[in-house]
Write a protein that holds these residues in place. Structure first.
Motif, PDB file in Angstrom:
ATOM      1  N   GLU A   1      -0.083  35.103  15.860  1.00  0.00           N
ATOM      2  CA  GLU A   1       0.353  35.499  16.930  1.00  0.00           C
ATOM      3  C   GLU A   1      -0.044  37.062  17.243  1.00  0.00           C
ATOM      4  OE1 GLU A   1       4.627  37.193  18.143  1.00  0.00           O
ATOM      5  OE2 GLU A   1       4.726  35.400  17.011  1.00  0.00           O
TER       6      GLU A   1
ATOM      7  N   ILE B   1      -3.784  36.824  18.423  1.00  0.00           N
ATOM      8  CA  ILE B   1      -3.993  36.339  19.869  1.00  0.00           C
ATOM      9  C   ILE B   1      -3.369  37.409  20.771  1.00  0.00           C
ATOM     10  CG2 ILE B   1      -2.922  34.662  21.538  1.00  0.00           C
ATOM     11  CD1 ILE B   1      -2.555  32.882  19.092  1.00  0.00           C
TER      12      ILE B   1
ATOM     13  N   LEU C   1       2.750  29.808  24.026  1.00  0.00           N
ATOM     14  CA  LEU C   1       1.983  28.748  23.312  1.00  0.00           C
ATOM     15  C   LEU C   1       2.582  27.922  22.888  1.00  0.00           C
ATOM     16  CD1 LEU C   1      -0.910  30.786  22.122  1.00  0.00           C
ATOM     17  CD2 LEU C   1      -0.907  29.793  24.283  1.00  0.00           C
TER      18      LEU C   1
ATOM     19  N   GLU D   1       2.055  24.546  20.212  1.00  0.00           N
ATOM     20  CA  GLU D   1       0.986  23.535  19.681  1.00  0.00           C
ATOM     21  C   GLU D   1       1.506  22.126  19.721  1.00  0.00           C
ATOM     22  OE1 GLU D   1      -0.303  22.393  15.221  1.00  0.00           O
ATOM     23  OE2 GLU D   1       0.435  24.569  15.486  1.00  0.00           O
TER      24      GLU D   1
ATOM     25  N   ASN E   1      -2.595  19.546  16.317  1.00  0.00           N
ATOM     26  CA  ASN E   1      -3.716  20.515  15.701  1.00  0.00           C
ATOM     27  C   ASN E   1      -4.865  19.498  15.029  1.00  0.00           C
ATOM     28  OD1 ASN E   1      -5.329  22.325  14.361  1.00  0.00           O
ATOM     29  ND2 ASN E   1      -3.814  23.229  13.090  1.00  0.00           N
TER      30      ASN E   1
ATOM     31  N   CYS F   1      -5.941  28.489  20.854  1.00  0.00           N
ATOM     32  CA  CYS F   1      -5.018  29.295  21.387  1.00  0.00           C
ATOM     33  C   CYS F   1      -5.270  30.330  22.421  1.00  0.00           C
ATOM     34  CB  CYS F   1      -4.085  29.880  20.217  1.00  0.00           C
ATOM     35  SG  CYS F   1      -3.092  28.479  19.370  1.00  0.00           S
TER      36      CYS F   1
ATOM     37  N   CYS G   1      -4.832  30.878  26.304  1.00  0.00           N
ATOM     38  CA  CYS G   1      -4.299  32.071  26.847  1.00  0.00           C
ATOM     39  C   CYS G   1      -5.254  32.585  28.044  1.00  0.00           C
ATOM     40  CB  CYS G   1      -4.025  33.544  25.750  1.00  0.00           C
ATOM     41  SG  CYS G   1      -2.875  33.024  24.561  1.00  0.00           S
TER      42      CYS G   1
END
Length: 179
Positions: free
Chosen positions: A38, A41, A63, A65, A68, A76, A80
């Motif tokens: 986090e 990002i 976000l 998920e 994956n 990610c 964004c």
């Protein structure tokens, strides 16, 4: 010299304006350690935002998920950027991320799957800006040589052009539907 074992990126898919009652939203598919991921990002996105143009404004990016299949951090960061573009947030440039893995034999794998990340001896993720293709963020785990690092960086930098091209195409597609 290592050879590029997987030369093509997996396919991209993107949907913008997928949430109702939000200023911008996007899903980005390209098939984490939570707080560290986090923070990576957040700091990567803050690097490209023109925050001076938005005083006393909170930009919240959520976000979720969905699955994956590997390269989660880069997916990610790419999601964004798509959401920020969709929201019309002013940015000094776009950002994209690419993950690479060095396998046990020293081969560079671009856009690795989860299994390739697990089996590899190192995972390296790079984020680039669209203006200079310069590195905004790097995170690594595992053991790798300086030569392997440079080869991963060059492979990721080359792949970033394809991602930025995909961004342009997805925005053009969205704008053509609006017109």
């Amino acid at each position: 010299m290592s050879c590029l074992k997987q030369s093509n990126l997996r396919g991209f898919a993107c949907e913008q304006s997928c949430l109702t009652r939000s200023d911008g939203s996007a899903t980005f598919n390209q098939g984490c350690k939570e707080k560290a991921t986090e923070q990576l990002i957040k700091s990567t996105c803050e690097t490209v935002l023109l925050v001076a143009l938005h005083p006393r404004t909170a930009v919240v990016i959520v976000l979720q998920e969905m699955q994956n299949t590997g390269s989660l951090l880069s997916c990610c960061i790419n999601a964004c950027c798509q959401a920020l573009m969709d929201a019309g947030i002013n940015m000094r440039c776009l950002v994209c991320a690419v993950t690479t893995t060095v396998d046990q034999e020293g081969h560079i794998i671009l856009d690795p799957t989860s299994k390739q990340e697990e089996d590899g001896k190192a995972v390296l993720t790079f984020a680039f800006d669209s203006k200079t293709n310069g590195v905004i963020m790097t995170t690594t785990s595992g053991i790798y040589s300086s030569q392997e690092y440079q080869e991963c960086l060059l492979s990721a930098q080359h792949a970033s052009a394809k991602i930025f091209e995909f961004y342009r195409d997805s925005i053009l597609k969205k704008l053509s539907r609006v017109s």
